[in-house]
Design an enzyme around this catalytic site. Structure first.
Site, PDB file in Angstrom:
ATOM      1  N   GLU A 606      29.174  -2.222  11.725  1.00  0.00           N
ATOM      2  CA  GLU A 606      28.650  -1.717  12.992  1.00  0.00           C
ATOM      3  C   GLU A 606      27.142  -1.530  12.948  1.00  0.00           C
ATOM      4  O   GLU A 606      26.423  -1.842  13.903  1.00  0.00           O
ATOM      5  CB  GLU A 606      29.323  -0.385  13.337  1.00  0.00           C
ATOM      6  CG  GLU A 606      28.912   0.200  14.671  1.00  0.00           C
ATOM      7  CD  GLU A 606      29.354  -0.653  15.848  1.00  0.00           C
ATOM      8  OE1 GLU A 606      28.469  -1.278  16.474  1.00  0.00           O
ATOM      9  OE2 GLU A 606      30.552  -0.695  16.138  1.00  0.00           O
ATOM     10  N   VAL A 609      23.784  -4.052  13.836  1.00  0.00           N
ATOM     11  CA  VAL A 609      23.159  -4.359  15.121  1.00  0.00           C
ATOM     12  C   VAL A 609      22.454  -3.160  15.733  1.00  0.00           C
ATOM     13  O   VAL A 609      21.287  -3.243  16.102  1.00  0.00           O
ATOM     14  CB  VAL A 609      24.210  -4.918  16.109  1.00  0.00           C
ATOM     15  CG1 VAL A 609      23.609  -5.098  17.504  1.00  0.00           C
ATOM     16  CG2 VAL A 609      24.750  -6.246  15.598  1.00  0.00           C
ATOM     17  N   ALA A 611      22.512   0.364  14.472  1.00  0.00           N
ATOM     18  CA  ALA A 611      22.595   1.590  13.665  1.00  0.00           C
ATOM     19  C   ALA A 611      23.896   2.313  14.017  1.00  0.00           C
ATOM     20  O   ALA A 611      24.976   1.770  13.824  1.00  0.00           O
ATOM     21  CB  ALA A 611      21.367   2.460  13.864  1.00  0.00           C
ATOM     22  N   GLY A 664       5.846   5.589  11.180  1.00  0.00           N
ATOM     23  CA  GLY A 664       6.877   5.053  10.296  1.00  0.00           C
ATOM     24  C   GLY A 664       7.889   4.175  10.985  1.00  0.00           C
ATOM     25  O   GLY A 664       8.936   3.852  10.419  1.00  0.00           O
ATOM     26  N   ASP A 678      14.087  -9.915  12.834  1.00  0.00           N
ATOM     27  CA  ASP A 678      15.151  -8.935  12.662  1.00  0.00           C
ATOM     28  C   ASP A 678      15.987  -8.844  13.942  1.00  0.00           C
ATOM     29  O   ASP A 678      17.226  -8.774  13.901  1.00  0.00           O
ATOM     30  CB  ASP A 678      14.557  -7.567  12.318  1.00  0.00           C
ATOM     31  CG  ASP A 678      15.618  -6.542  11.982  1.00  0.00           C
ATOM     32  OD1 ASP A 678      16.300  -6.706  10.960  1.00  0.00           O
ATOM     33  OD2 ASP A 678      15.787  -5.581  12.769  1.00  0.00           O
ATOM     34  N   LYS A 682      20.161  -9.785  14.642  1.00  0.00           N
ATOM     35  CA  LYS A 682      21.118  -8.936  15.345  1.00  0.00           C
ATOM     36  C   LYS A 682      21.777  -9.687  16.504  1.00  0.00           C
ATOM     37  O   LYS A 682      22.992  -9.594  16.706  1.00  0.00           O
ATOM     38  CB  LYS A 682      20.421  -7.672  15.853  1.00  0.00           C
ATOM     39  CG  LYS A 682      19.908  -6.770  14.743  1.00  0.00           C
ATOM     40  CD  LYS A 682      19.148  -5.569  15.289  1.00  0.00           C
ATOM     41  CE  LYS A 682      18.641  -4.672  14.159  1.00  0.00           C
ATOM     42  NZ  LYS A 682      17.905  -3.495  14.680  1.00  0.00           N
TER      43      LYS A 682
END
Length: 815
Positions: A606, A609, A611, A664, A678, A682
């Site tokens: 899960e 894609v 979190a 961050g 990234d 996903k």
């Protein structure tokens, strides 16, 4: 009047014998019980070892000395000095007699069954004599009784059959003449009509108690041992095994036959015939009320009463066309085995009559093979039968209970539990009474199988997941903290217990035989760690062969992905937040999914894609329920979301990128986020889960950055190029504002094609009101056509990602 039998552990030490005496003192003195005694624990094995050593002319003095010291130490501890000598003298006479017999065996190098029985009888004789004299301090009327004089048998030494009418007459006469005495009777031993010592075989002392109980019509036969009665499984294998309050005779016999060593089937026969209850109690836990074995047990809510097992078994398979329709073939086979005193534990035959499989003790396997080859020599040479082979290294697992007859789905539940844990069943047998289903499986899988089946049938107990975690970064640490905090609620509300058995990172690893303390896992890892070796970590996990096992990958490394296939094919469920495995070649993604289905385990990802957002689960549920997916739109990068949600008013693009890095939200090099790779991975995973076999090259990815920014040689140069392109980004922002729109970097799946690009959307679009670093996804389906189904929330961060991994682990537990 009751019969009390005390086993070897109950009489095996001074403290145990003190407890025995205290149990007798608590009884009413009107009708003394009859006390049947085993040899001290370990003594029978020592006697057996001495006999075998003497037979081959080996020295046995050390064992004889050990037996003497065991008895003498108890006498010194429990008798005053003034009362010790008569006991020492009599025991010394016994030991001298024993030594003389062993000397004869030593010189003749011959050990007959009759001589073996005589040697083994000294354990009970010494025990009963010693304890009766210790008891005289509190019971002056204590009397030692040689049970061999009263229990009469045939001459089948080692497994003598009792002459019941004569034995009952002798016991009744003796008891009638000694009603005023507390009798301490030797268990296990008997004698034939010539007065020669015989033994009653396995569980012989229990059998002695049952024989006396039946002869005297006792109220109860109490078997005092070192465990809390009959348990649902072997507590050495199943930590969660619990005591049963009562069993029927049939249930107890079935459990005992298949390995439950608390009581043995022959023991119950005399009690069964006269309907005398047997109660199994614990010498070392007098508060335990005992397990009752009797007629007319109360209706139980348990689907089964217990899981029994035989640790060592061998099977032989006889097959061939010569068996089909051949009347009397089975009778011929099993009569042959019976004549040779080979006990068949389990039988199963194919409906086509083409094969018969049967199980025997490993010690009997080669003998069975030899006599079958001899008996069926003509059929074998004519190739009407295949030459049988012995298969060793097997075990038997049996579930037992009278409720099985009235409960549908028992076989299904058993085989689901075994199959999900990768336990291969070699043979199956179920009696017509439906009190028992037995399976033969690999000995190496027995512990895992028993635990898995116990979890499956005793649903009131907490189910246990055994977890092996890879990665101790922010996500891994947060997961451990969440597990620690949530464990009490999981146990209370979900009947689930998560045990972390192994932890590894890139530097060190630790695999424990017991669950790690999640409140102190870092110290446990540091104090016990070995150098990290992923291959070794996986190998150790597999070697532990635990039931309900889960491998958790909390890394972003490609190395663990190389082991996914092996892990799934080992019937170990896999939970991962590492998206590399599912976003590489489609063939690899498909192989993982296929392996999970084939081996009946879970493959949850899960967090690949969104979190902790339920994106993949929602997509699967929509498709499983028959909805048609028209399109999927998504923003699946918290970094990109933050940048475009805050790129407004007077803020410049390079400033907001810098702010995102300082908070961050980005990698050290922001281009690793802003290049869209990234995001692309996903979307690729979503497309594959939606049923499209796409590769990375099939995704149309448009960069949001000018080529010069991506080509910069350093992060500093990147920011300089980004600042140079201020006018470009301001123009985009102004164009969007002029049309009352906002900039969004959106991925879209439609008709099997994926495109990711920068778009301008107005207030009618569900992504218009996005804020912060949230992710968002919109499903347009047959059911959600006019108003798409939208999921929105944090799509990154240790807390939500760890929570997503946690949820995946719990979903494994639900199965």
């Amino acid at each position: 009047m009751n019969i009390l039998k005390f086993g070897g552990t109950s009489v095996g030490s001074a403290s145990g014998i003190r407890t025995l005496i205290s149990i007798l003192k608590e009884r009413e003195q009107d009708d003394y019980p009859v006390v049947v005694l085993s040899a001290m624990s370990g003594v029978t094995n020592l006697l057996q070892a001495m006999a075998e050593k003497a037979q081959v002319a080996e020295e046995y003095a050390a064992e004889l000395k050990e037996i003497e010291e065991k008895h003498f130490d108890v006498i010194k501890a429990l008798l005053p000095a003034s009362a010790q000598n008569p006991v020492f003298t009599r025991l010394k006479i016994y030991f001298n007699e024993l030594e003389d017999i062993l000397q004869s065996v030593y010189h003749l190098k011959e050990l007959s069954a009759q001589t073996r029985d005589l040697i083994l009888s000294f354990g009970e004789r010494c025990s009963a004599f010693m304890i009766s004299h210790i008891a005289k301090q509190d019971f002056p009327n204590a009397l030692c009784v040689d049970g061999a004089e009263l229990i009469k048998t045939d001459s089948n030494f080692g497994q003598a059959k009792v002459n019941t009418p004569l034995t009952e007459l002798l016991i009744q006469d003796f008891y009638g003449a000694n009603r005023d005495k507390l009798l301490f009777v030797t268990g296990f031993i008997a004698s034939n009509t010539e007065g020669r010592t015989t033994t009653l075989g396995r569980g012989g002392s229990d059998f002695t108690a049952a024989i006396w109980g039946a002869a005297l019509n006792a109220n109860e036969i109490e078997i005092w041992t070192d465990v809390d009665g009959m348990l649902t499984a072997d507590p050495r294998m199943v930590e969660k095994a619990f005591s049963l309050p009562e069993l029927s005779y049939t249930e107890a016999m079935e459990l005992s036959y298949f390995g439950a060593k608390v009581i043995y089937p022959p023991t119950m026969t005399p009690a069964f015939l006269k309907k005398i209850p047997i109660v199994i109690k614990n010498t070392f836990n007098k508060d335990f009320k005992g397990t009752y074995i009797r007629h007319g047990v109360n209706t139980s809510t348990l689907p089964i009463k217990g899981i029994s097992s035989i640790n060592e078994i061998s099977i032989l398979n006889l097959s061939g066309s010569g068996m089909v329709g051949k009347a009397g073939f089975s009778g011929r086979l099993f009569s042959l085995l019976s004549r040779e005193q080979i006990n068949v534990v389990l039988i199963t035959q194919s409906s086509s009559e083409h094969s018969i499989t049967f199980a025997v003790k490993p010690a009997d396997a080669l003998s069975a093979l030899a006599i079958i080859n001899k008996e069926f020599e003509l059929e074998l040479q004519a190739k009407k039968l295949e030459y049988p082979e012995v298969e060793n290294g097997l075990a038997v697992l049996a579930i037992v209970g009278e409720n099985m007859k009235h409960t549908p789905g028992m076989s299904g539940k058993l085989f689901h539990a075994l199959g999900r844990n990768g336990v291969n069943v070699r043979a199956i047998a179920q009696g017509s009474s439906e009190y028992n289903i037995s399976v033969i499986l690999s000995k190496t899988d027995l512990s895992k199988a028993v635990n898995a089946v116990h979890d499956a049938f005793f649903e009131d107990l907490k189910k246990t997941l055994h977890v092996f975690c890879l990665g101790t970064g922010n996500i891994g640490k947060t997961l451990f903290r969440q597990l620690l905090v949530q464990s009490p609620l999981l146990a209370q509300n979900n009947d689930l217990e998560v045990k972390v058995m192994g932890i590894s990172n890139s530097r060190q690893m630790y695999v424990s035989k017991t669950a790690l303390d999640l409140a102190d896992w870092e110290n446990e890892l540091n104090n016990n760690a070995e150098k990290a070796d992923l291959a070794s970590f996986v190998k150790q996990m597999k070697a532990m062969n635990l039931p309900n096992c889960v491998f958790v990958d909390n890394t972003a490394s490609v190395n663990p992905v190389n082991y996914y296939q092996e892990i799934l094919e080992s019937s170990i469920s896999l939970v991962t937040c590492n998206k590399i495995g599912n976003s590489a070649e489609y063939a690899q993604y498909d192989a993982f999914k296929t392996a999970a289905r084939k081996y009946g385990v879970d493959f949850h990802y899960e967090t690949n894609v969104g979190a902790g957002l339920p994106i993949i689960r929602t997509l699967k549920d929509l498709m499983l329920s028959g909805d048609n997916i028209f399109s999927i739109e998504a923003i699946l990068s918290g970094t990109i979301s933050f940048i475009f949600n805050n790129f407004k008013n007077e803020v410049l693009f390079h400033e907001i990128v810098k702010e995102a890095q300082e908070k961050g939200y980005t990698e050290p090099d922001p281009r690793d986020d802003l290049n869209g790779k990234d995001f692309m991975r996903k979307m690729l995973i979503l497309a594959r889960d939606a049923g499209y076999p796409l590769e990375e090259a099939d995704v149309e990815l448009e960069s949001m950055l000018p080529p010069a920014c991506m080509a910069a040689t350093s992060v500093a140069d990147f920011y300089q190029e980004l600042e140079k392109k201020t006018a470009y980004f301001e123009d985009l922002k102004n164009q969007a504002a002029a049309g009352n729109k906002v900039l969004r970097y959106i991925g879209r799946l439609e008709e099997g094609k994926v495109k990711i690009n920068l778009q301008m959307v107005d207030e009618t679009h569900p992504f218009y009101m996005l804020s912060g670093s949230d992710n968002i996804i919109s499903f347009t389906t047959d059911r959600y056509k006019d108003r798409p189904l939208v999921i929105k929330g944090p799509g990154a961060g240790a807390e939500v990602t760890a929570a997503g991994v946690f949820a995946d682990i719990i979903n494994v537990g639900k199965k």
